[in-house]
Design an enzyme around this catalytic site. Structure first.
Site, PDB file in Angstrom:
ATOM      1  CE  LYS A   1     -54.691   2.411 -36.634  1.00  0.00           C
ATOM      2  NZ  LYS A   1     -55.602   3.537 -36.330  1.00  0.00           N
TER       3      LYS A   1
ATOM      4  NE  ARG B   1     -48.129   0.160 -28.956  1.00  0.00           N
ATOM      5  CZ  ARG B   1     -48.929   0.475 -29.971  1.00  0.00           C
ATOM      6  NH1 ARG B   1     -49.483  -0.445 -30.719  1.00  0.00           N
ATOM      7  NH2 ARG B   1     -49.188   1.727 -30.260  1.00  0.00           N
TER       8      ARG B   1
ATOM      9  CD  GLU C   1     -54.140   8.638 -38.189  1.00  0.00           C
ATOM     10  OE1 GLU C   1     -53.268   8.223 -37.407  1.00  0.00           O
ATOM     11  OE2 GLU C   1     -53.896   9.129 -39.304  1.00  0.00           O
TER      12      GLU C   1
HETATM   13  P1  ATP Z   1     -51.385   1.058 -34.682  1.00  0.00           P
HETATM   14  O1  ATP Z   1     -50.051   1.274 -34.031  1.00  0.00           O
HETATM   15  O2  ATP Z   1     -51.915  -0.332 -34.575  1.00  0.00           O
HETATM   16  O3  ATP Z   1     -51.445   1.567 -36.082  1.00  0.00           O
HETATM   17  P2  ATP Z   1     -52.357   3.423 -33.535  1.00  0.00           P
HETATM   18  O4  ATP Z   1     -51.839   3.680 -32.183  1.00  0.00           O
HETATM   19  O5  ATP Z   1     -51.766   4.178 -34.649  1.00  0.00           O
HETATM   20  O6  ATP Z   1     -52.379   1.875 -33.815  1.00  0.00           O
HETATM   21  P3  ATP Z   1     -54.768   4.845 -33.129  1.00  0.00           P
HETATM   22  O7  ATP Z   1     -55.945   4.870 -34.013  1.00  0.00           O
HETATM   23  O8  ATP Z   1     -53.945   6.066 -33.016  1.00  0.00           O
HETATM   24  O9  ATP Z   1     -53.900   3.634 -33.616  1.00  0.00           O
HETATM   25  O10 ATP Z   1     -55.139   4.292 -31.683  1.00  0.00           O
HETATM   26  C1  ATP Z   1     -56.211   4.707 -30.910  1.00  0.00           C
HETATM   27  C2  ATP Z   1     -55.933   4.414 -29.478  1.00  0.00           C
HETATM   28  O11 ATP Z   1     -55.699   3.036 -29.285  1.00  0.00           O
HETATM   29  C3  ATP Z   1     -54.688   5.139 -29.005  1.00  0.00           C
HETATM   30  O12 ATP Z   1     -54.959   5.724 -27.755  1.00  0.00           O
HETATM   31  C4  ATP Z   1     -53.656   4.063 -28.912  1.00  0.00           C
HETATM   32  O13 ATP Z   1     -52.712   4.343 -27.926  1.00  0.00           O
HETATM   33  C5  ATP Z   1     -54.505   2.842 -28.570  1.00  0.00           C
HETATM   34  N1  ATP Z   1     -53.838   1.632 -29.012  1.00  0.00           N
HETATM   35  C6  ATP Z   1     -53.415   1.326 -30.259  1.00  0.00           C
HETATM   36  N2  ATP Z   1     -52.794   0.139 -30.280  1.00  0.00           N
HETATM   37  C7  ATP Z   1     -52.829  -0.348 -29.021  1.00  0.00           C
HETATM   38  C8  ATP Z   1     -52.355  -1.545 -28.382  1.00  0.00           C
HETATM   39  N3  ATP Z   1     -51.728  -2.490 -29.065  1.00  0.00           N
HETATM   40  N4  ATP Z   1     -52.571  -1.682 -27.062  1.00  0.00           N
HETATM   41  C9  ATP Z   1     -53.225  -0.742 -26.366  1.00  0.00           C
HETATM   42  N5  ATP Z   1     -53.696   0.397 -26.887  1.00  0.00           N
HETATM   43  C10 ATP Z   1     -53.502   0.606 -28.201  1.00  0.00           C
HETATM   44 MG    MG Z   2     -51.593   6.340 -34.066  1.00  0.00          MG
END
Ligand code: ATP
Ligand code: MG
Length: 561
Positions: free
Chosen positions: A274, A264, A35
């Site tokens: 984020k 994760r 995102e």
């Molecule tokens: P955050 O929780 O840090 O805000 P998010 O999951 O909201 O991250 P996205 O932009 O939706 O961020 O993530 C893009 C991809 O990266 C998704 O498939 C998510 O599952 C993966 N991802 C995000 N954080 C991690 C992590 N700590 N380890 C592995 N994969 C991750």
């Molecule tokens: Mg997300």
């Protein structure tokens, strides 16, 4: 670099291999779906390495990995983030080819799927408030209570949904819900919201829409539309999988992707959300998203972490089903290990004290010849101008040497790397007992030669020539937090910021370092790995170096502080 990657496949790669063997799919298509509401961090790197890695491993069957911006929420997304994400994925060494997509380009399709569900009697417009909906959803022991809207007929729902789309309602006045199962033991299945009203401007679609789809609804449709075969996401979506499958079953989609969840990445001394990273940036606790203390990819890059080390680390951590926390020292180990092999050596003195070589004219040396890498002769040698005064590290001199201290002290010998063995003949101190000057003599005939008979010289130290060396700003970075689990800190993560996470020094550097380009990475002999700062370093005029990582893990020595 040593490759400790186990050849055994992780459970996701095993599933994919089995699916391919069984002929379920002709190839595999994965996606990385960020995102664009912030910069990528090392957790994302794990997902990038997994998704793009799988595509690379199946190149012979034209496997692919899409880069898809999941930009369905107009409120928090910005173009700046889109560009940074592309830069970061490329920097890690991955390539999406022609497969760059924006979920916002599918808004019409999501809408058509919603209309389809309404026509099938599988979705309805809800006019209860959010609180009412929450209250009537029940809990794990009580089923939900149908709202009056649940029994509305198809025609009424189509009309109301069209009016939602036409902007006739205010935000929160109504939503579109799936009609699934109010008694389901999985709360996600109790008539989840599909669409909400947001009178917001979208970076791609402008003001064309005032209804926006929820993540759970949009995501499976995006995957299916792009013919993703394996949709890999983190464990918190495991409970959402039945819903993912329900949308795939009940909407007119062109393919049937399969969602698989993995753990994760969490790191000690690090926050990864984020939202919290944004708080650090906006609160001025760090100098932007690319601050070298952040776990953002742009921060790691500016810190001097090589992409290869980050990718190697992600492989080593592996893919599992169990949430855990990885020691950040493991990442630092990979960075050190990679740089040990790849980084040329240079000389710098971070805490300088001057040594006057009083008999320099006995055998003056125009330049010392020093190897650029102790093990790799392919990196060649360099000549460093030398004269009668040099800077050495304050810690390389001891007025009263301890046992096992083999460097300089009164009447002791040490080698100036690439130059002579010298003997300390005296020193001066100021009123505070700080050493201000060291006097020494060179031993003629010792350049490039062993110690003469009867002389004990067990160490060679780095130095910088006073006449030709330069001043540089050196930034010593340390961990941003003082505790292993900043997220769990009682006073919140801001209460455990490390006040010493950045120290700025004025160091002495050998002349060749002044003119290197931003991003140049090297070892300062015996001190650590350093990189010319990508933003502030001005070749030739204002050299600025960031410490990437110390030579040894000082946190182990300090017992974790
Ligand atoms: P955050 O929780 O840090 O805000 P998010 O999951 O909201 O991250 P996205 O932009 O939706 O961020 O993530 C893009 C991809 O990266 C998704 O498939 C998510 O599952 C993966 N991802 C995000 N954080 C991690 C992590 N700590 N380890 C592995 N994969 C991750
Ligand atoms: Mg997300």
């Amino acid at each position: 670099m040593s490759d400790s990657t186990h050849p055994k496949l992780d459970f996701i790669r095993e599933i994919i291999a089995d699916d391919l063997t069984a002929g379920k799919y002709a190839t595999t298509i994965t996606r990385f779906p960020p995102e664009p509401n912030g910069y990528l961090h090392i957790g994302h790197a794990k997902s990038i390495c997994l998704n793009f890695g799988i595509a690379q491993e199946h190149a012979e069957i034209a496997a692919k990995c899409h880069l898809r911006f999941d930009d369905t929420n107009p409120e928090k997304e910005e173009i700046e983030y889109v560009e940074s994400i592309k830069t970061d994925v490329r920097w890690l060494g991955f390539n999406w080819g022609d497969d760059l997509y924006f979920a916002s380009n599918y808004f019409a399709f999501f809408h058509d799927c919603a209309v389809h569900l309404i026509k099938e009697g599988k979705a309805y417009v809800e006019t209860q408030s959010a609180e009412e909906m929450r209250a009537s959803r029940g809990n794990l022991t009580t089923p939900g209570i149908p709202s009056p809207g649940r029994s509305r007929n198809v025609e009424e729902n189509l009309t109301l949904f069209a009016r939602m789309k036409a902007g006739e309602f205010k935000e929160g006045e109504c939503v579109l819900r799936a009609r699934i199962d109010l008694a389901s033991s999985n709360m996600n299945m109790r008539d989840p919201v599909l669409y909400r009203i947001m009178h917001a401007h979208h970076h791609n679609t402008g003001d064309a829409w005032c209804i926006y789809p929820m993540y759970d609804f949009a995501h499976p449709l995006e995957d299916a539309l792009e013919h993703i075969t394996h949709s890999l996401c983190t464990l918190e979506f495991e409970n959402h999988r039945p819903l993912y499958d329900w949308f795939i079953e009940n909407c007119p989609v062109p393919s049937k992707p399969r969602q698989i969840e993995f753990a994760r990445l969490n790191l000690t001394y690090t926050i990864m959300s984020k939202r919290k990273l944004l708080e650090l940036v906006q609160g001025g606790h760090v100098a932007g998203w690319n601050d070298p203390r952040l776990p953002t990819i742009s921060g790691l890059r500016r810190r001097g972490y090589p992409p290869e080390a980050v990718v190697h680390f992600c492989k080593r951590v592996g893919i599992t089903k169990f949430n855990g926390t990885t020691d950040v020292a493991l990442l630092e180990f990979d960075v050190r290990d990679f740089l040990n092999h790849s980084a040329p050596r240079r000389m710098a003195v971070l805490d300088p004290v001057k040594v006057v070589l009083e008999n320099w004219s006995a055998e003056p040396l125009a330049a010392a010849e020093v190897a650029n890498h102790p093990q790799n002769s392919d990196m060649g040698n360099r000549q460093i101008p030398m004269s009668a005064e040099v800077w050495i590290e304050r810690e390389d001199f001891m007025e009263v040497p301890e046992k096992k201290f083999f460097r300089l002290g009164p009447d002791r010998y040490v080698r100036l790397k690439g130059g002579h063995i010298i003997r300390c003949t005296g020193f001066e101190k100021d009123a505070e007992s700080t050493i201000t000057l060291i006097r020494a003599e060179i031993l003629p005939g010792t350049v490039g030669a062993d110690s003469p008979e009867g002389i004990v010289c067990k160490a060679a130290i780095q130095w910088v020539d006073c006449a030709t060396g330069l001043d540089a700003e050196v930034r010593i970075y340390d961990r941003l937090f003082t505790v292993e689990d900043p997220d769990g800190a009682e006073g919140g993560f801001l209460s455990v910021l490390n006040p010493d996470s950045l120290k700025k020094l004025t160091a002495k550097i050998e002349p060749s370092l002044a003119s290197v380009e931003p991003g140049f990475s090297c070892q300062f002999d015996r001190t650590g790995y350093f990189v010319a700062d990508s933003i502030d370093h001005q070749p030739g005029t204002e050299p600025v170096f960031n410490r990437t990582v110390a030579l040894k893990d000082s946190w182990v020595k300090k017992g974790g502080r």
